[in-house]
Scaffold this motif. Structure first.
Motif, PDB file in Angstrom:
ATOM      1  N   ASP A  32       0.301  -5.884  -2.310  1.00  0.00           N
ATOM      2  CA  ASP A  32       1.633  -5.997  -2.911  1.00  0.00           C
ATOM      3  C   ASP A  32       2.678  -6.162  -1.804  1.00  0.00           C
ATOM      4  O   ASP A  32       2.958  -5.211  -1.063  1.00  0.00           O
ATOM      5  N   PRO A  33       3.282  -7.356  -1.651  1.00  0.00           N
ATOM      6  CA  PRO A  33       4.233  -7.561  -0.563  1.00  0.00           C
ATOM      7  C   PRO A  33       5.512  -6.738  -0.709  1.00  0.00           C
ATOM      8  O   PRO A  33       6.200  -6.483   0.276  1.00  0.00           O
ATOM      9  N   PHE A  34       5.811  -6.329  -1.941  1.00  0.00           N
ATOM     10  CA  PHE A  34       7.027  -5.526  -2.163  1.00  0.00           C
ATOM     11  C   PHE A  34       6.743  -4.026  -2.107  1.00  0.00           C
ATOM     12  O   PHE A  34       7.667  -3.220  -2.096  1.00  0.00           O
ATOM     13  N   GLY A  35       5.460  -3.668  -2.099  1.00  0.00           N
ATOM     14  CA  GLY A  35       5.091  -2.268  -2.209  1.00  0.00           C
ATOM     15  C   GLY A  35       5.357  -1.438  -0.972  1.00  0.00           C
ATOM     16  O   GLY A  35       5.221  -0.212  -1.020  1.00  0.00           O
ATOM     17  N   TYR A  36       5.723  -2.083   0.122  1.00  0.00           N
ATOM     18  CA  TYR A  36       5.942  -1.347   1.369  1.00  0.00           C
ATOM     19  C   TYR A  36       7.398  -0.953   1.579  1.00  0.00           C
ATOM     20  O   TYR A  36       7.726  -0.309   2.576  1.00  0.00           O
ATOM     21  N   SER A  37       8.272  -1.319   0.650  1.00  0.00           N
ATOM     22  CA  SER A  37       9.679  -0.939   0.784  1.00  0.00           C
ATOM     23  C   SER A  37       9.841   0.553   0.495  1.00  0.00           C
ATOM     24  O   SER A  37       9.013   1.165  -0.188  1.00  0.00           O
ATOM     25  N   SER A  38      10.909   1.123   1.009  1.00  0.00           N
ATOM     26  CA  SER A  38      11.137   2.561   0.811  1.00  0.00           C
ATOM     27  C   SER A  38      11.317   2.889  -0.678  1.00  0.00           C
ATOM     28  O   SER A  38      10.899   3.952  -1.139  1.00  0.00           O
ATOM     29  N   GLU A  39      11.919   1.965  -1.422  1.00  0.00           N
ATOM     30  CA  GLU A  39      12.143   2.209  -2.848  1.00  0.00           C
ATOM     31  C   GLU A  39      10.829   2.249  -3.609  1.00  0.00           C
ATOM     32  O   GLU A  39      10.605   3.131  -4.447  1.00  0.00           O
ATOM     33  N   ARG A  40       9.917   1.319  -3.329  1.00  0.00           N
ATOM     34  CA  ARG A  40       8.639   1.316  -4.023  1.00  0.00           C
ATOM     35  C   ARG A  40       7.808   2.544  -3.635  1.00  0.00           C
ATOM     36  O   ARG A  40       7.132   3.140  -4.475  1.00  0.00           O
ATOM     37  N   LYS A  41       7.853   2.945  -2.369  1.00  0.00           N
ATOM     38  CA  LYS A  41       7.133   4.146  -1.940  1.00  0.00           C
ATOM     39  C   LYS A  41       7.682   5.378  -2.657  1.00  0.00           C
ATOM     40  O   LYS A  41       6.925   6.262  -3.073  1.00  0.00           O
ATOM     41  N   MET A  42       8.996   5.448  -2.782  1.00  0.00           N
ATOM     42  CA  MET A  42       9.621   6.576  -3.477  1.00  0.00           C
ATOM     43  C   MET A  42       9.143   6.632  -4.924  1.00  0.00           C
ATOM     44  O   MET A  42       8.807   7.702  -5.448  1.00  0.00           O
ATOM     45  N   GLU A  43       9.098   5.467  -5.595  1.00  0.00           N
ATOM     46  CA  GLU A  43       8.711   5.428  -7.001  1.00  0.00           C
ATOM     47  C   GLU A  43       7.274   5.890  -7.200  1.00  0.00           C
ATOM     48  O   GLU A  43       6.970   6.637  -8.142  1.00  0.00           O
ATOM     49  N   ARG A  44       6.382   5.468  -6.328  1.00  0.00           N
ATOM     50  CA  ARG A  44       4.983   5.892  -6.451  1.00  0.00           C
ATOM     51  C   ARG A  44       4.831   7.390  -6.183  1.00  0.00           C
ATOM     52  O   ARG A  44       4.049   8.074  -6.847  1.00  0.00           O
ATOM     53  N   SER A  45       5.596   7.899  -5.225  1.00  0.00           N
ATOM     54  CA  SER A  45       5.497   9.332  -4.918  1.00  0.00           C
ATOM     55  C   SER A  45       6.053  10.179  -6.053  1.00  0.00           C
ATOM     56  O   SER A  45       5.567  11.286  -6.311  1.00  0.00           O
ATOM     57  N   LEU A  46       7.051   9.666  -6.750  1.00  0.00           N
ATOM     58  CA  LEU A  46       7.622  10.414  -7.869  1.00  0.00           C
ATOM     59  C   LEU A  46       6.610  10.561  -9.007  1.00  0.00           C
ATOM     60  O   LEU A  46       6.595  11.582  -9.704  1.00  0.00           O
ATOM     61  N   ILE A  47       5.769   9.554  -9.198  1.00  0.00           N
ATOM     62  CA  ILE A  47       4.741   9.634 -10.244  1.00  0.00           C
ATOM     63  C   ILE A  47       3.767  10.773  -9.935  1.00  0.00           C
ATOM     64  O   ILE A  47       3.476  11.626 -10.794  1.00  0.00           O
ATOM     65  N   LYS A  48       3.279  10.805  -8.720  1.00  0.00           N
ATOM     66  CA  LYS A  48       2.331  11.867  -8.326  1.00  0.00           C
ATOM     67  C   LYS A  48       3.007  13.236  -8.377  1.00  0.00           C
ATOM     68  O   LYS A  48       2.399  14.231  -8.779  1.00  0.00           O
TER      69      LYS A  48
END
Length: 592
Positions: free
Chosen positions: A508-524
């Protein structure tokens, strides 16, 4: 001329801030004067604030209310451009309202929360809402509003009311908000008084005249003009109140003009959005409190009905609501003017004559038969909510990513027996799982044209306003710069939507942005929190657990807006976890 005079006085620097949509010849300004577009007003002010000595800023923009008047007469440029919000893309963060301070941005209640829409009937087309950091805004060039479908209503024969006698003067107060035709109602009544051979004195504005601002019209009617010595209605002297807006009518300034037993009022009960909504995303009018305030003062002298919704449903435009309220006030015997004179005054005004005449008659009917009027409105007030909010979100997750993600959602939610808590967890968990990344925004925008055609018609061209992460540049606030993209962007959206399978993978080329990382961490984080707190459910911990489950709904928006909301939510999360751990210390419930 003003700029020339200031320059001649030796003032430096001089900055002219202008609205680029005005018919303005910038070459007429003297040399040395800096010209700045309105979008950069804040940076211009900051620059001048840091300048020693005397400086000058000249702001050139026509009054918003005056723009509308001139456009109706064809005397002011009317951009062939409309703003439309795709509510599916909208997060309801409210940044558009904060940036524009515009009351034409109105709330839309959906199963997925409160979103935003543009009230096209009041929009002044200054396009400042586009500054909101959100990809849901689309401009449509060449679009025309569809003529709203209206309901048919056969009015029965209505009895003429007994008109009140005038003793000295009959004092009328007309309330409303700027830009909705409040002044027109006063002018029609003054003209009707003249037709009837009576005297009239009117103060057109008492307060601040602005779009969406509170407006009071003071009107004194008399048998002879000489009987009117002062126009402004004094405290407790109002005989009739024509309330075009509930907030203004129930305000202390208006209530103070009323006297129990003397004053009668007909009031539009519609919840018209106020300026507070532009700064508070969850602002709701205290309707019950406002009604109680009026009932306490007027008692049996109060009549209320939703004139705005009746106008929209029966006449296709809420602009007729004030004339409807006038009709109701006349029918209730509050206005000492003949019906024929009022109708003739409407004709002489030459503005939407047939619509205003019809509105006057519908207002008469609604005041006499408020229960029947409420039944006309009732279907529009019934929200089409899904029977099962959990199943609804499960289906949305399948569309978003696939059945695997939906099963993950069900695994956490299905084990909860407490129904309100189960729905709270479902809402919060869904909000985190279905984060709106580039793939989802693209997928949702594929339906934008179909959504827009529910409101507009014509061979319009769509343009999108986005801040793609692959493009650099900051705006005057230091946020990623938004840019306009033409209809070719639809091809890009179709390609991105097909790539959603890359979401969350190493590819995922967009998955390395700080916003996408934040969103995935919020799920966990949410999954871990629920596993920890749900076994601790008691009557004492129930409220903080419910709020914790719903907390993700406050993490709205995109980019810097979402990051700011996440920081606020993180602080509240710590407070809630501490309360739950201590056995349920009383805690405030967040507004959701």
């Amino acid at each position: 001329q003003i700029a020339r005079e200031i320059v001649a006085m030796g003032v430096r620097p001089v900055v002219v801030v202008y609205d680029e949509k005005e018919d303005l010849d910038l070459s007429q300004f003297p040399s040395g004067v800096e010209k700045v577009e309105r979008a950069d007003l804040m940076s211009a002010q900051e620059k001048l604030a840091d300048t020693k000595g005397v400086s000058a800023l000249i702001y050139v923009q026509t009054c918003a209310a005056e723009k509308r008047r001139r456009r109706k007469r064809g005397q002011f440029p009317d951009p062939d451009r409309r703003v439309f919000i795709n509510t599916d893309v909208c997060e309801g963060c409210g940044d558009c309202g904060v940036q524009s301070n515009c009351v034409s941005i109105v709330p839309v209640e959906t199963e997925l929360g409160r979103k935003r829409a543009i009230d096209q009937s009041s929009c002044n087309k200054d396009f400042s809402c586009l500054k909101g950091f959100c990809p849901s805004f689309v401009t449509l060039e060449g679009a025309t509003l569809k003529k709203a479908a209206t309901q048919a209503l056969d009015l029965p024969d209505l009895p003429d009311p007994a008109l009140p006698a005038i003793t000295g003067t009959h004092n009328v107060v007309i309330t409303g908000v700027g830009g909705t035709g409040v002044v027109t109602v006063g002018a029609v009544m003054a003209q009707a008084a003249q037709i009837d051979g009576k005297g009239a004195g009117m103060m057109e504005m008492a307060g601040l005249a602005q779009k969406g601002g509170a407006v009071h019209i003071h009107l004194r009617l008399a048998n002879r003009p000489g009987d009117i010595s002062a126009v402004r209605v004094a405290v407790g002297e109002a005989d009739a109140v024509i309330g075009g807006d509930l907030v203004v009518t129930a305000g202390a300034k208006t209530v103070g003009l009323m006297t129990t037993g003397r004053t009668g009022a007909v009031v539009n009960s519609h919840e018209i959005i106020t300026g507070a909504f532009t700064q508070n995303t969850e602002f709701r009018l205290p309707v019950k409190d406002l009604q109680v305030s009026l009932e306490a003062r007027l008692r049996d002298g109060l009549t209320m009905f939703d004139a705005s919704e009746l106008s929209r449903l029966l006449l296709g435009d809420s602009i007729y609501s004030n004339m409807m309220v006038l009709g109701g006030a006349w029918q209730m015997g509050l206005i000492p003017l003949s019906g024929d004179a009022i109708r003739e005054a409407i004709r002489l005004n030459k503005a939407a004559v047939e619509g205003n005449l019809r509105a006057f008659e519908i207002g008469r009917w609604a005041a006499l038969h408020p229960d029947e009027a409420a039944r006309v409105i009732a279907p529009a007030d019934t929200a089409s909510l899904p029977a099962d909010p959990v199943a609804y979100r499960e289906a949305r997750l399948v569309e978003y990513q696939g059945k695997r993600l939906a099963r993950r959602f069900r695994k956490l939610v299905d084990g909860i027996e407490d129904k309100p808590l189960r729905e709270a967890v479902a809402k919060g968990y869904f909000k985190l799982l279905a984060y709106k990344d580039e793939y989802e925004v693209a997928r949702l925008h594929l339906a934008t044209e179909a959504k827009a055609r529910e409101t507009f018609e014509g061979d319009f061209v769509m343009k999108f306003h986005l801040a793609p992460p692959i493009m650099t540049g900051k705006d005057s606030q230091g946020r990623p710069k938004k840019r306009e993209f033409g209809p070719w962007m639809m091809s890009g959206f179709r390609m991105l939507a097909k790539m959603k399978g890359l979401r969350g993978t190493p590819f995922d080329p967009f998955g390395y942005s700080s916003e996408r990382k934040m969103e995935r961490s919020l799920i966990k984080q949410f999954e871990g929190d629920m596993q920890e707190v749900l076994p601790k459910l008691t009557s004492a911990t129930r409220d903080p657990i419910l709020e914790l489950a719903m907390l993700p709904l406050s993490i709205r928006g995109y980019g810097p807006v979402k990051e700011a909301n996440e920081r606020a939510a993180a602080k509240r999360r710590e407070e809630l976890l501490a309360a739950i751990a201590s056995g349920g210390t009383p805690t405030r419930m967040a507004a959701q």
